[in-house]
Design a protein around this motif. Structure first.
Motif, PDB file in Angstrom:
ATOM      1  N   TYR A  33      11.061  71.312   2.254  1.00  0.00           N
ATOM      2  CA  TYR A  33      12.356  71.098   1.615  1.00  0.00           C
ATOM      3  C   TYR A  33      12.762  72.228   0.662  1.00  0.00           C
ATOM      4  O   TYR A  33      13.900  72.704   0.725  1.00  0.00           O
ATOM      5  CB  TYR A  33      12.401  69.740   0.903  1.00  0.00           C
ATOM      6  CG  TYR A  33      13.683  69.533   0.155  1.00  0.00           C
ATOM      7  CD1 TYR A  33      14.879  69.307   0.859  1.00  0.00           C
ATOM      8  CD2 TYR A  33      13.743  69.602  -1.239  1.00  0.00           C
ATOM      9  CE1 TYR A  33      16.073  69.136   0.190  1.00  0.00           C
ATOM     10  CE2 TYR A  33      14.931  69.432  -1.922  1.00  0.00           C
ATOM     11  CZ  TYR A  33      16.099  69.196  -1.199  1.00  0.00           C
ATOM     12  OH  TYR A  33      17.282  69.046  -1.869  1.00  0.00           O
ATOM     13  N   SER A  37      16.375  74.075   0.875  1.00  0.00           N
ATOM     14  CA  SER A  37      17.484  73.996  -0.082  1.00  0.00           C
ATOM     15  C   SER A  37      17.910  75.361  -0.593  1.00  0.00           C
ATOM     16  O   SER A  37      19.003  75.512  -1.119  1.00  0.00           O
ATOM     17  CB  SER A  37      17.101  73.081  -1.249  1.00  0.00           C
ATOM     18  OG  SER A  37      15.928  73.574  -1.845  1.00  0.00           O
ATOM     19  N   VAL A  40      21.042  77.012   1.563  1.00  0.00           N
ATOM     20  CA  VAL A  40      22.002  75.959   1.878  1.00  0.00           C
ATOM     21  C   VAL A  40      23.175  76.459   2.717  1.00  0.00           C
ATOM     22  O   VAL A  40      23.468  75.924   3.795  1.00  0.00           O
ATOM     23  CB  VAL A  40      22.552  75.329   0.583  1.00  0.00           C
ATOM     24  CG1 VAL A  40      23.645  74.334   0.899  1.00  0.00           C
ATOM     25  CG2 VAL A  40      21.436  74.662  -0.168  1.00  0.00           C
ATOM     26  N   ASN A  63      26.869  67.465   4.600  1.00  0.00           N
ATOM     27  CA  ASN A  63      26.850  67.531   3.143  1.00  0.00           C
ATOM     28  C   ASN A  63      25.665  66.820   2.528  1.00  0.00           C
ATOM     29  O   ASN A  63      25.091  67.276   1.546  1.00  0.00           O
ATOM     30  CB  ASN A  63      28.150  66.963   2.575  1.00  0.00           C
ATOM     31  CG  ASN A  63      29.257  67.996   2.682  1.00  0.00           C
ATOM     32  OD1 ASN A  63      29.005  69.205   2.563  1.00  0.00           O
ATOM     33  ND2 ASN A  63      30.457  67.533   2.950  1.00  0.00           N
ATOM     34  N   GLN A  64      25.335  65.668   3.129  1.00  0.00           N
ATOM     35  CA  GLN A  64      24.274  64.887   2.547  1.00  0.00           C
ATOM     36  C   GLN A  64      22.893  65.451   2.873  1.00  0.00           C
ATOM     37  O   GLN A  64      21.931  65.196   2.179  1.00  0.00           O
ATOM     38  CB  GLN A  64      24.372  63.451   3.039  1.00  0.00           C
ATOM     39  CG  GLN A  64      24.874  62.571   1.938  1.00  0.00           C
ATOM     40  CD  GLN A  64      25.785  61.493   2.437  1.00  0.00           C
ATOM     41  OE1 GLN A  64      26.100  61.439   3.621  1.00  0.00           O
ATOM     42  NE2 GLN A  64      26.217  60.660   1.538  1.00  0.00           N
ATOM     43  N   PHE A  66      21.542  68.196   2.546  1.00  0.00           N
ATOM     44  CA  PHE A  66      20.850  69.109   1.632  1.00  0.00           C
ATOM     45  C   PHE A  66      20.472  68.492   0.311  1.00  0.00           C
ATOM     46  O   PHE A  66      19.783  69.110  -0.481  1.00  0.00           O
ATOM     47  CB  PHE A  66      21.676  70.391   1.449  1.00  0.00           C
ATOM     48  CG  PHE A  66      21.747  71.145   2.724  1.00  0.00           C
ATOM     49  CD1 PHE A  66      20.648  71.856   3.178  1.00  0.00           C
ATOM     50  CD2 PHE A  66      22.884  71.095   3.525  1.00  0.00           C
ATOM     51  CE1 PHE A  66      20.706  72.517   4.386  1.00  0.00           C
ATOM     52  CE2 PHE A  66      22.927  71.766   4.728  1.00  0.00           C
ATOM     53  CZ  PHE A  66      21.834  72.466   5.168  1.00  0.00           C
ATOM     54  N   SER A  67      20.916  67.256   0.076  1.00  0.00           N
ATOM     55  CA  SER A  67      20.405  66.597  -1.119  1.00  0.00           C
ATOM     56  C   SER A  67      18.988  66.116  -0.789  1.00  0.00           C
ATOM     57  O   SER A  67      18.649  65.950   0.380  1.00  0.00           O
ATOM     58  CB  SER A  67      21.290  65.402  -1.496  1.00  0.00           C
ATOM     59  OG  SER A  67      21.096  64.371  -0.558  1.00  0.00           O
ATOM     60  N   LEU A  68      18.223  65.896  -1.830  1.00  0.00           N
ATOM     61  CA  LEU A  68      16.840  65.484  -1.620  1.00  0.00           C
ATOM     62  C   LEU A  68      16.761  64.201  -0.813  1.00  0.00           C
ATOM     63  O   LEU A  68      16.038  64.095   0.175  1.00  0.00           O
ATOM     64  CB  LEU A  68      16.155  65.293  -2.978  1.00  0.00           C
ATOM     65  CG  LEU A  68      14.681  64.905  -2.893  1.00  0.00           C
ATOM     66  CD1 LEU A  68      13.825  66.118  -2.562  1.00  0.00           C
ATOM     67  CD2 LEU A  68      14.222  64.270  -4.187  1.00  0.00           C
ATOM     68  N   GLY A  70      19.079  62.942   1.015  1.00  0.00           N
ATOM     69  CA  GLY A  70      19.663  63.162   2.344  1.00  0.00           C
ATOM     70  C   GLY A  70      18.607  63.675   3.301  1.00  0.00           C
ATOM     71  O   GLY A  70      18.465  63.207   4.439  1.00  0.00           O
ATOM     72  N   SER A 148      11.163  67.371  -6.256  1.00  0.00           N
ATOM     73  CA  SER A 148      12.550  67.457  -6.687  1.00  0.00           C
ATOM     74  C   SER A 148      12.741  68.419  -7.859  1.00  0.00           C
ATOM     75  O   SER A 148      11.957  68.433  -8.796  1.00  0.00           O
ATOM     76  CB  SER A 148      13.036  66.061  -7.073  1.00  0.00           C
ATOM     77  OG  SER A 148      14.323  66.164  -7.594  1.00  0.00           O
ATOM     78  N   GLU A 150      15.957  68.529  -9.114  1.00  0.00           N
ATOM     79  CA  GLU A 150      17.058  67.866  -9.813  1.00  0.00           C
ATOM     80  C   GLU A 150      16.790  66.367  -9.825  1.00  0.00           C
ATOM     81  O   GLU A 150      15.996  65.875  -9.028  1.00  0.00           O
ATOM     82  CB  GLU A 150      18.383  68.159  -9.109  1.00  0.00           C
ATOM     83  CG  GLU A 150      18.411  67.620  -7.694  1.00  0.00           C
ATOM     84  CD  GLU A 150      19.204  68.517  -6.747  1.00  0.00           C
ATOM     85  OE1 GLU A 150      20.343  68.166  -6.481  1.00  0.00           O
ATOM     86  OE2 GLU A 150      18.650  69.533  -6.281  1.00  0.00           O
ATOM     87  N   PHE A 152      17.048  62.427  -9.100  1.00  0.00           N
ATOM     88  CA  PHE A 152      17.555  61.655  -7.955  1.00  0.00           C
ATOM     89  C   PHE A 152      17.470  60.163  -8.300  1.00  0.00           C
ATOM     90  O   PHE A 152      16.731  59.779  -9.213  1.00  0.00           O
ATOM     91  CB  PHE A 152      16.752  61.963  -6.697  1.00  0.00           C
ATOM     92  CG  PHE A 152      15.296  61.596  -6.790  1.00  0.00           C
ATOM     93  CD1 PHE A 152      14.870  60.330  -6.385  1.00  0.00           C
ATOM     94  CD2 PHE A 152      14.350  62.503  -7.281  1.00  0.00           C
ATOM     95  CE1 PHE A 152      13.532  60.000  -6.475  1.00  0.00           C
ATOM     96  CE2 PHE A 152      13.017  62.158  -7.371  1.00  0.00           C
ATOM     97  CZ  PHE A 152      12.602  60.905  -6.968  1.00  0.00           C
TER      98      PHE A 152
END
Lengths: 265, 329
Positions: A33, A37, A40, A63-64, A66-68, A70, A148, A150, A152
């Motif tokens: 991951y 990221s 992106v 879009n989703q 690339f979030s953790l 997601g 992570s 960021e 979540f």
């Protein structure tokens, strides 16, 4: 109680192995991951080049993705697949074991009713699944926190991960039902793999077409990560469908198992 | 006999007699049927199972269930144990319904199937402990005793056991809870003669202690040795229900004659003669009926040798089966 403990003891090893496999999948995926990221924008353009149906089929929305969470919900497709195999295998195996290993003459001539035997086996299987999920959830939370960069939502992570349990419940109960209906099961794995992959294929079609009727046909679709990610809730219609599948398979298992003739060895 | 001696003692021991009478009445009541089978029928699709099987097994009795393979012995036993469900008819064990009260009944049943299979990755000891855990009593002592008698190593894995040793595990697990009813389905296969002997002694001992035994077999010598009464089953139906002693009673004679001259094939074909074989000077047959008629017949022909024997059960049995077949044709 003795049957429950006996069964639990017999499934200790396989439960540990399956749990380890599930966690390992999370570790492997989450280890790539950070690299993901970083690039992106480059990825976004590549993925957008894919036709929409393909993107839907593999369960990701650009879009989703690339979030953790997601990314997690994407890898969760494979967790679900493995979890389904584990549950189906356990469900078919634990009920058909007596006939398969020809130990029915031993167990069923003991002073216990068939209901007691069935319930003890179901409870042992349920315990294995619960243990798998508790350990999986704990370790996943640790891995995610570690990966992570960021913050979540732990609630969403929990909701996503809980779908493994719900799905496994369904496959477990379907496994029970298959085990009592099929007269003589020689080998468990081919049947459980066959059934799970059939539902998995239906799931891919269901995702690709978004056809609601198709979605009801496969338990994989009852718990859709993208819906949960967007709405922070489960789909009530599908929860109900799941509940019905669960009740029907347990009731059928009970009725058939208590009436069934045990084939002689 | 018992009655006579009791009457005799009446004058001498008035009070003791009362007790004896009460005891004997009680015993009479106790001697109920442990198994009652009424018109039990089981059909598998079109294949035959058993039809209209009825018999009773009395308390303390050793009841034999004989017939060739596929006659329905196992089907009957499996129905009694509610492993399979009857198509029609009913049966009770200890006065309780075999389907409704199955778990309660099984507390007092020890079952040994013809082929034994256990959880392969377990040790003998653990399997026996698991088996014992179903009965609400301490079976540890009896388990060790039985294992010693049967020379069974408790520490080995089930997986590594030979057929005969697995059978021994079966015997121990079937008897360790001291059941009131022992059901054996062709139990001796795989046991060497020595172990068979020990096993039979064990059964006789259990029987003396009060256990009732239902014993299915196609080996007649076993049945002859152990059983009080037998049911002969053929093609799913009981064709004869008899005391072993009656079955062996003198009404059948096995006669062997050697004559000086060849005699006609039909010379001995009189009423009561069956299984007649004439081979030049030698004549063999079974005879049932008034022995004088056959003796007169023999007296009118010069003979060099004669043998009159009681046929063993095997011969009666074969004879019985053949006769049945002849009727059918």
């Amino acid at each position: 109680m003795n049957i429950y403990l006996h069964e639990l003891n017999g499934h200790r090893k396989s439960t540990v192995l399956w749990t380890a496999t599930l966690v390992l999948v999370v570790i492997v995926f989450m280890s790539i991951y950070p690299a993901f990221s970083k690039d992106v924008t480059a990825f976004k353009s590549i993925l957008e080049g894919f036709p929409e149906s393909v993107r839907n089929a593999i369960g990701l929305e650009v879009n989703q993705f690339f979030s953790l969470l997601g990314f997690y919900s994407y890898l969760f497709l494979y967790i679900k697949l493995l979890g389904a195999i584990q549950a189906m295998n356990l469900g078919i195996g634990i009920i058909s074991k007596e006939v398969r290993d020809k130990t029915a003459d031993f167990l069923l001539t003991k002073p216990v009713s068939r209901v007691t035997i069935l319930v003890a086996k179901m409870m042992a299987a349920l315990t294995c699944i619960v243990l798998t999920n508790v350990i999986f959830l704990l370790l996943t939370y640790l891995i995610m926190s570690y990966t992570s960069t960021e913050p979540f939502s732990s609630k969403t992570l929990f909701m996503l991960s809980l779908t493994l349990f719900l799905l496994q419940l369904l496959f477990l109960s379907l496994g029970f039902m298959i085990a009592v209906i099929v007269q003589k099961i020689k080998a468990v794995l081919p049947i459980s793999l066959g059934v799970v992959f059939m539902f998995f294929l239906l799931n891919l079609f269901g995702s690709a077409t978004g056809d609601n009727l198709l979605r009801y046909l496969t338990p994989f679709q009852y718990v859709e990560p993208m819906y949960i990610l967007r709405n922070n809730s489960y789909e009530p219609d599908f929860l109900l469908a799941g509940l019905i599948v669960l009740i029907v398979s347990i009731v059928v298992s009970y009725v058939v198992y208590t009436k069934k003739d045990i084939p002689s060895v | 006999m018992v009655k006579n001696s009791m009457l005799g003692s009446e004058e001498k021991y008035g009070n003791t007699l009362k007790v004896l009478v009460v005891l004997s009445i009680k015993r009479g009541v106790d001697k109920m049927n442990v198994i009652e089978v009424k018109n039990l029928t089981k059909t598998y699709g079109k294949a035959r199972g058993i039809s209209d099987v009825s018999f009773n097994v009395e308390q303390g009795e050793v009841f034999g269930f004989i017939g060739p393979n596929g006659a329905g012995k196992s089907t009957t036993i499996r129905t009694l144990l509610s492993l399979i469900h009857p198509t029609s008819g009913s049966a009770t064990i200890f006065g309780k319904d075999i389907i409704k009260d199955s778990p309660a009944i099984k507390k007092d049943i020890g079952y040994l199937p013809s082929e034994v299979f256990y959880y392969e990755n377990m040790r003998v000891k653990d399997l026996l402990k698991y088996s014992a855990s179903f009965y609400k009593k301490d079976c540890g002592k009896r388990m060790k005793e039985l294992a010693k008698i049967m020379e069974l190593d408790l520490n080995r894995k089930i997986d590594d056991l030979s057929l005969g040793n697995k059978k021994k595990v079966g015997i121990v697990q079937g008897l360790l809870h001291e059941p009131k009813l022992i059901i054996l389905d062709e139990p001796t296969s795989g046991l060497d003669p020595l172990m068979q002997h020990k096993f039979f002694e064990l059964l006789e001992e259990e029987n003396k202690k009060g256990a009732t035994i239902l014993f299915s077999s196609h080996i007649l010598s076993e049945v002859q040795r152990l059983c009080d009464r037998v049911a002969i089953i053929k093609e799913g139906k009981i064709i004869k229900l008899e005391k072993i002693s009656t079955l062996k009673e003198n009404n059948y004679k096995k006669i062997h004659i050697e004559t000086t001259t060849e005699i006609g094939k039909d010379y001995f074909a009189i009423e009561g003669v069956t299984d007649l074989v004439v081979d030049r000077h030698k004549v063999d047959f079974l005879f049932k009926g008034d022995i004088n008629t056959v003796m007169k017949k023999i007296a009118t022909t010069p003979i060099v040798n004669i043998g009159v024997e009681e046929p063993d059960l095997e011969e009666i049995f074969m004879h019985f089966y053949e006769k049945e077949e002849a009727y059918e044709q």
